[in-house]
Write an enzyme that holds these catalytic residues in place. Structure first.
Site, short mmCIF file in Angstrom:
data_model
loop_
_atom_site.label_atom_id
_atom_site.label_comp_id
_atom_site.label_asym_id
_atom_site.label_seq_id
_atom_site.Cartn_x
_atom_site.Cartn_y
_atom_site.Cartn_z
N CYS A 2 0.83 -1.20 0.00
CA CYS A 2 0.00 0.00 0.00
C CYS A 2 0.87 1.26 0.00
O CYS A 2 0.63 2.19 -0.76
CB CYS A 2 -0.93 -0.01 1.22
SG CYS A 2 -2.13 1.33 1.23
N CYS A 3 1.89 1.28 0.86
CA CYS A 3 2.80 2.42 0.90
C CYS A 3 3.56 2.59 -0.41
O CYS A 3 3.80 3.70 -0.87
CB CYS A 3 3.79 2.26 2.05
SG CYS A 3 3.10 2.49 3.69
N CYS A 13 -3.75 3.55 9.41
CA CYS A 13 -2.54 2.96 9.99
C CYS A 13 -1.91 3.81 11.08
O CYS A 13 -0.74 3.62 11.43
CB CYS A 13 -1.52 2.68 8.89
SG CYS A 13 -2.09 1.50 7.64
N CYS A 20 7.59 3.79 5.77
CA CYS A 20 6.74 3.72 4.58
C CYS A 20 7.54 3.34 3.34
O CYS A 20 6.96 2.95 2.33
CB CYS A 20 6.04 5.06 4.36
SG CYS A 20 7.15 6.43 3.99
#
Length: 246
Positions: free
Chosen positions: A123-124, A208, A231
């Site tokens: 996702c990051c 998050c 990240c």
């Protein structure tokens, strides 16, 4: 800035710049970085997080036209988006560029906005790392808010770093400690991110990020319950490392 000749290799320039500015104060390093031809075309990357306003204020005092790259993951707190708009206007920044993930990639890899539930690294990468890498393409250097006190991997952090022989990272606040940051904010009456008062000393994406309890590390609320601490924007020797607000 336009350059008269091609830039020399990143490693050579970093060594030269660190020798040249090793005894300078943060504001002087930043001012020099924005004008030294050895640095080249430069942008600032800011999360508009808990401490970001310090470096943003410094940049605005020198040159309000410096490009500021703001990564909108489209999962940020509403308070962060409001704060970004407020601070940019208050400082008079004229070139704030909102960076987002590619729409096609987003639809293909995270069509329901749930990728973070099964793979936070992916996702990051989709929403932060790749969009930033693309946005930094035209630049030879970028400004970060990283500091030595933020962890063992940063104990010897220099003002200038070699990023994979591609570009230079400029860390004007490398030698500052936590109190220096707080003093600067107080002395310059800088606006605080509204979530700090609600127990969020480190602020990322809403799904998050959670509040931090007294006695916890200030980044304990980031990816709580997992081993993830980064990240992916900042790397050391090819490995993810803990990052501070830019």
């Amino acid at each position: 800035m336009p350059l008269e000749a091609p830039l020399s290799p990143v490693d050579d320039r970093v060594a030269h710049l660190n020798r040249r500015y090793q005894h300078h104060a943060a504001s002087a390093v930043l001012k020099r970085a924005l004008s030294d031809p050895q640095v080249g075309r430069i942008a600032m990357v800011s999360s508009f997080g808990a401490e970001s306003v310090v470096l943003l204020h410094m940049v605005a005092q020198i040159d309000r036209t410096v490009p500021v790259l703001f990564i909108d993951t489209q999962m940020l707190f509403a308070e962060t988006l409001d704060y970004q708009h407020e601070v940019a206007q208050w400082l008079g920044l004229t070139d704030v560029r909102t960076i987002r993930a590619d729409k096609v990639a987003l639809q293909a890899e995270d069509p329901y906005g749930a990728l973070h539930l099964r793979d936070t690294d992916a996702c990051c990468d989709l929403r932060k790392t790749r969009p930033l890498e693309k946005a930094l393409g035209p630049f030879d250097a970028w400004i970060t808010g990283r500091k030595r006190f933020q962890g063992a991997t940063r104990a010897s952090l220099d003002f200038f770093e070699n990023e994979d022989d591609k570009r230079i990272k400029v860390n004007p606040l490398a030698h500052w400690d936590k109190q220096d940051v707080q003093d600067y904010m107080i002395n310059n009456r800088l606006p605080r991110h509204p979530l700090v008062a609600k127990g969020y000393p480190s602020i990322g994406c809403k799904p998050c990020t959670s509040p931090v309890k007294d006695g916890e590390d200030e980044r304990a609320g980031r990816w709580r319950g997992s081993e993830k601490v980064e990240c992916g924007i900042h790397m050391v020797d090819g490995k993810m490392v803990r990052t501070g607000a830019a």
